[in-house]
Motif scaffolding. Structure first.
Motif, PDB file in Angstrom:
ATOM      1  N   MET A  54       0.765  -1.049  -0.018  1.00 48.65           N
ATOM      2  CA  MET A  54       0.108   0.117   0.059  1.00 48.65           C
ATOM      3  C   MET A  54       0.817   1.159  -0.074  1.00 48.65           C
ATOM      4  N   GLU A  55       0.463   2.115  -0.638  1.00 48.21           N
ATOM      5  CA  GLU A  55       1.178   3.232  -0.991  1.00 48.21           C
ATOM      6  C   GLU A  55       1.244   4.124   0.506  1.00 48.21           C
ATOM      7  N   LYS A  56       2.505   4.865   0.838  1.00 45.42           N
ATOM      8  CA  LYS A  56       2.672   5.519   2.093  1.00 45.42           C
ATOM      9  C   LYS A  56       2.938   6.857   1.846  1.00 45.42           C
ATOM     10  N   THR A  57       2.252   7.632   2.674  1.00 42.44           N
ATOM     11  CA  THR A  57       2.559   9.119   2.544  1.00 42.44           C
ATOM     12  C   THR A  57       3.182   9.478   4.219  1.00 42.44           C
ATOM     13  N   LYS A  58       4.489   9.990   4.136  1.00 38.81           N
ATOM     14  CA  LYS A  58       5.022  10.428   5.365  1.00 38.81           C
ATOM     15  C   LYS A  58       4.656  11.789   5.734  1.00 38.81           C
ATOM     16  N   VAL A  59       4.141  11.784   7.037  1.00 36.19           N
ATOM     17  CA  VAL A  59       3.660  13.104   7.667  1.00 36.19           C
ATOM     18  C   VAL A  59       4.406  13.322   9.120  1.00 36.19           C
ATOM     19  N   ALA A  60       4.207  14.550   9.359  1.00 39.69           N
ATOM     20  CA  ALA A  60       4.782  14.944  10.710  1.00 39.69           C
ATOM     21  C   ALA A  60       3.793  15.921  11.497  1.00 39.69           C
ATOM     22  N   ILE A  61       4.147  15.998  12.731  1.00 42.80           N
ATOM     23  CA  ILE A  61       3.271  16.963  13.740  1.00 42.80           C
ATOM     24  C   ILE A  61       4.293  17.728  14.326  1.00 42.80           C
ATOM     25  N   VAL A  62       3.986  19.172  14.164  1.00 42.34           N
ATOM     26  CA  VAL A  62       4.832  20.180  14.936  1.00 42.34           C
ATOM     27  C   VAL A  62       3.880  20.539  16.307  1.00 42.34           C
ATOM     28  N   GLY A  63       4.194  20.255  17.458  1.00 40.15           N
ATOM     29  CA  GLY A  63       3.725  20.502  18.554  1.00 40.15           C
ATOM     30  C   GLY A  63       2.635  19.316  19.045  1.00 40.15           C
ATOM     31  N   LEU A  64       3.191  18.799  20.277  1.00 39.24           N
ATOM     32  CA  LEU A  64       2.787  17.380  20.604  1.00 39.24           C
ATOM     33  C   LEU A  64       1.770  17.866  22.038  1.00 39.24           C
ATOM     34  N   GLY A  65       0.968  19.005  22.098  1.00 40.72           N
ATOM     35  CA  GLY A  65      -0.133  19.257  23.252  1.00 40.72           C
ATOM     36  C   GLY A  65      -1.124  18.352  23.058  1.00 40.72           C
ATOM     37  N   THR A  66      -2.048  18.765  23.637  1.00 38.71           N
ATOM     38  CA  THR A  66      -3.591  17.924  23.690  1.00 38.71           C
ATOM     39  C   THR A  66      -3.993  17.440  22.488  1.00 38.71           C
ATOM     40  N   VAL A  67      -3.961  18.265  21.559  1.00 38.84           N
ATOM     41  CA  VAL A  67      -4.523  18.002  20.185  1.00 38.84           C
ATOM     42  C   VAL A  67      -3.345  17.166  19.535  1.00 38.84           C
ATOM     43  N   GLY A  68      -2.314  17.759  19.312  1.00 38.33           N
ATOM     44  CA  GLY A  68      -1.133  16.812  18.874  1.00 38.33           C
ATOM     45  C   GLY A  68      -1.041  15.482  19.231  1.00 38.33           C
ATOM     46  N   SER A  69      -1.106  15.212  20.528  1.00 40.92           N
ATOM     47  CA  SER A  69      -1.025  13.604  21.109  1.00 40.92           C
ATOM     48  C   SER A  69      -2.108  13.026  20.611  1.00 40.92           C
ATOM     49  N   GLY A  70      -3.559  13.638  20.474  1.00 42.69           N
ATOM     50  CA  GLY A  70      -4.557  12.851  19.845  1.00 42.69           C
ATOM     51  C   GLY A  70      -4.403  12.562  18.335  1.00 42.69           C
ATOM     52  N   VAL A  71      -3.617  13.665  17.650  1.00 40.72           N
ATOM     53  CA  VAL A  71      -3.557  13.304  16.346  1.00 40.72           C
ATOM     54  C   VAL A  71      -2.721  12.238  16.187  1.00 40.72           C
TER      55      VAL A  71
END
Lengths: 433, 433
Positions: free
Chosen positions: A1-18
């Motif tokens: 399956m195709e793979k798209t690499k992603v990142a998160i900047v900011g791992l607060g409440t919403v970031g942790s949920g993501v």
């Protein structure tokens, strides 16, 4: 399956949920996006801080450059709050060729035109469904599903904190201060809830929605706003007696003479969907000339509802829908506003007014003659018998008017307040059917 | 500006609305799609019939081939009703290389897998937001905005005709027949309203939603369904006395043991959003594990609300969003169902039961001992004094139970109906909180 690499900047409440949704429920993204969203990096300021999500080895970093310099990372959820360094980081991400997803409404309300113009120039996209009304996908609905409509009006309960506080007062008879304390205890309000309760947060969201719906180019702090921080239990009770509830309503309405915008506590007739929105929920009623009334109700904030919106945007971006929308839809730019914003004194409306008056013959005649002179017609009046325990000297007088311009209502209240028989403060609020 | 040539097949009520939006409001499509949707052809059966839209010279034709043979026509709104020739035309359009938009829920509920597999094989797309709940963009919301969620349940009022009829009965005390006649007079019900009032229409829509939400591959007529055509005023009044309203609810719920599906008149506690849906509106409550409760309310039918959804789909298709969704989302196919459909006898629920009993000592004991033997616990009972005008012999007995399996409730009612002290017909309905 195709793979798209992603990142998160900011791992607060919403970031942790993501992060949790991406790591623990990859099967959903696979099923809905036909590909894996692979969380490659999560950028934080302080590596030593405890997190409530388990990241695989090598994902956590305090170097933004790990994201900027990796050309395989295509989509970045930028989940830092505040204006700076969020704005700078957003620009760096766009320059580095990333498509960006954000939940930062303050940043968009303040710097939207600059960021969107830059993204356009670089051939990148910005997705922001999580920035308004959290889990309610109002941005996608406005920019995509309602494309065939001229939007006529938007009425929303866009600040869950304010709605929770008002409901505690209205349903349980609590004081404003007690309701705020309860909202803080439950995590619905910040230690300093000023931006929520003074209407600023709602005005920022209304500015974003008005841009989408009407092409309005307006600074959020130019929207006339009153918060719930001066709301009194007395008025909630009088409203109830009249068959209304009071809600903090964000209102945008397009008329022949321009666009009206306001954020203010407003009386809404009981039984109307907006009047029945409870607790910390958000709700939005949109009227389109083809679709008619469309009403949305859901969680406007909180970790997982907001993360739901962010991940949906990340999927839309990864599969290519957001880039198309960003390219084809007229979104924010430094260009002129498409509509004229109507001066607040001209806005017509019905009004609720409350005065503290001396209980003496002739007082009512004085007040009603001022209203008459301003062409304000009365639809109902409440005056209860004076409370003998309070000396029986002064009483509360509540007047509901028929429709009249805001300017006339304001002038009438100012003149009534000059009467020697009127004391204390007055209250004036809009009434919606 | 870029131009995408489009066509309409079928120029009835919805088709005329779509033509009006495309012809009279091209500026909107331009603003929202960055291109013009150019109406090249509108195919009708009878050229001589009067139309309520003004088509430019050369647009109207009775030759489907004018569309099939024009390679410049990329997107076609197929707005014919019924199964045939609609199915055949749909296949011809796909074979001719057109992306298709449709509002025909019966066609999708019946032939969805065949049509979707064919479209996939040909590299084409089918958009169908107008097929469920008219102006409410529930299909786009389910297939795009809620991608990060596992949907747990869907509860909807999906048939506006039924809701209108029930509201007339509930609010104005009208008989079923009078309410149907009024719905027909207002154009909300067909001359033969059978598919609306017997729950078939709602079951077709629920089958489509369940497919999107749960990957359920179910034939719509396998969904257990009861319509409103046997609903009595008596039960609306008893429900009101208990603090509930009765609505025709389409319900899908995913549990550990499989997926429950049903369409039936259901008691809902007053004040809940679904209980307060009036007139011919539709509403849907979706629960996702990340987003929580999300509630949509709007016009589920009618010319312009449906046209609003069709044109939004035409725009999505023309700009390329729909083809992406169609390619990346697991949509209908002939493959196995992703979930197990749970047998109806196992479904747990609370029940409302009404019996006509002889007013005599010991009757209540007989009935409650049957309920007890089936492990059905009683939450409330209503029995009014016998009406002397009716002889005072028999009375209505209403019982609300706590949660129990459908099978036990059914068995209890069957046994109670065998009692010599019970006469006439019995009523059994689900209760939702």
């Amino acid at each position: 399956m195709e793979k798209t690499k992603v990142a998160i900047v900011g791992l607060g409440t919403v970031g942790s949920g993501v992060a949790s949704l991406l790591l623990d429920h990859g099967d959903r993204t696979a099923r809905h996006a036909g590909r894996t969203l692979w969380l490659e990096k999560a950028v934080v300021r302080d590596l030593s801080k405890a997190r409530d999500c388990n990241l695989p080895e090598g994902v956590l970093t305090d170097q933004l450059n790990d994201v900027l310099s990796d050309p395989e990372i295509k989509v970045v959820a930028q989940l830092m709050g505040g204006l700076e360094p969020a704005r700078g980081v957003m620009l760096q991400l766009l320059e580095a060729g990333k498509d960006v997803v954000t939940a930062n409404k303050a940043l968009l309300a303040e710097h939207g035109p600059e960021l969107f113009d830059r993204a356009r120039a670089l051939g990148r996209s910005i997705a922001f469904d999580a920035a308004v009304a959290g889990g309610i996908p109002i941005i996608t609905n406005m920019s995509q599903c309602l494309s065939a409509n001229q939007i006529g009006s938007i009425q929303g309960i866009l600040n869950g904190t304010s709605n929770f506080i008002v409901c505690q007062m209205d349903e349980l008879g609590w004081s404003y201060d007690a309701a705020v304390a309860e909202a803080q205890r439950l995590g619905y309000a910040e230690a300093d809830p000023a931006m929520d309760v003074d209407g600023s947060d709602a005005a920022q969201k209304l500015a974003i929605l008005s841009h989408l719906a009407f092409g309005a180019r307006i600074r959020w702090n130019d929207i006339p706003k009153t918060g719930i921080d001066t709301l009194e239990l007395t008025d909630l009770n009088f409203a109830k007696e009249l068959g209304y509830r009071i809600k903090l309503i964000s209102h945008a309405e397009l008329g022949a003479e321009g666009l009206e915008l306001s954020v203010a506590p407003t009386l809404i007739r009981m039984g109307r969907p907006l009047a029945e929105v409870r607790a910390n929920y958000n709700a939005i009623n949109v009227v389109g000339d083809a679709v008619g009334d469309l009403f949305f109700h859901g969680q406007g904030a909180g970790q997982m509802p907001t993360a739901s919106a962010v991940v949906a945007d990340m999927i839309d971006t990864a599969v290519g829908r957001t880039p198309i929308t960003f390219r084809t839809l007229e979104l924010w730019s430094e260009r002129e506003s498409a509509v004229k914003i109507r001066p607040v004194d001209e806005l017509p409306g019905r009004y609720y007014m409350r005065f503290q008056v001396v209980d003496r013959p002739g007082v009512m005649a004085k007040i009603t003659s001022i209203l008459g002179a301003q062409q304000l017609s009365i639809s109902s009046i409440i005056q209860h018998e004076p409370d003998q325990r309070e000396g029986g000297e002064s009483v509360q007088l509540v007047i509901m008017t028929h429709e009249a311009p805001e300017g006339a209502a304001k002038a009438a209240v100012d003149q009534i307040m000059q009467l020697p028989v009127v004391s204390g403060k007055s209250v004036r609020m809009r009434v919606m059917e």
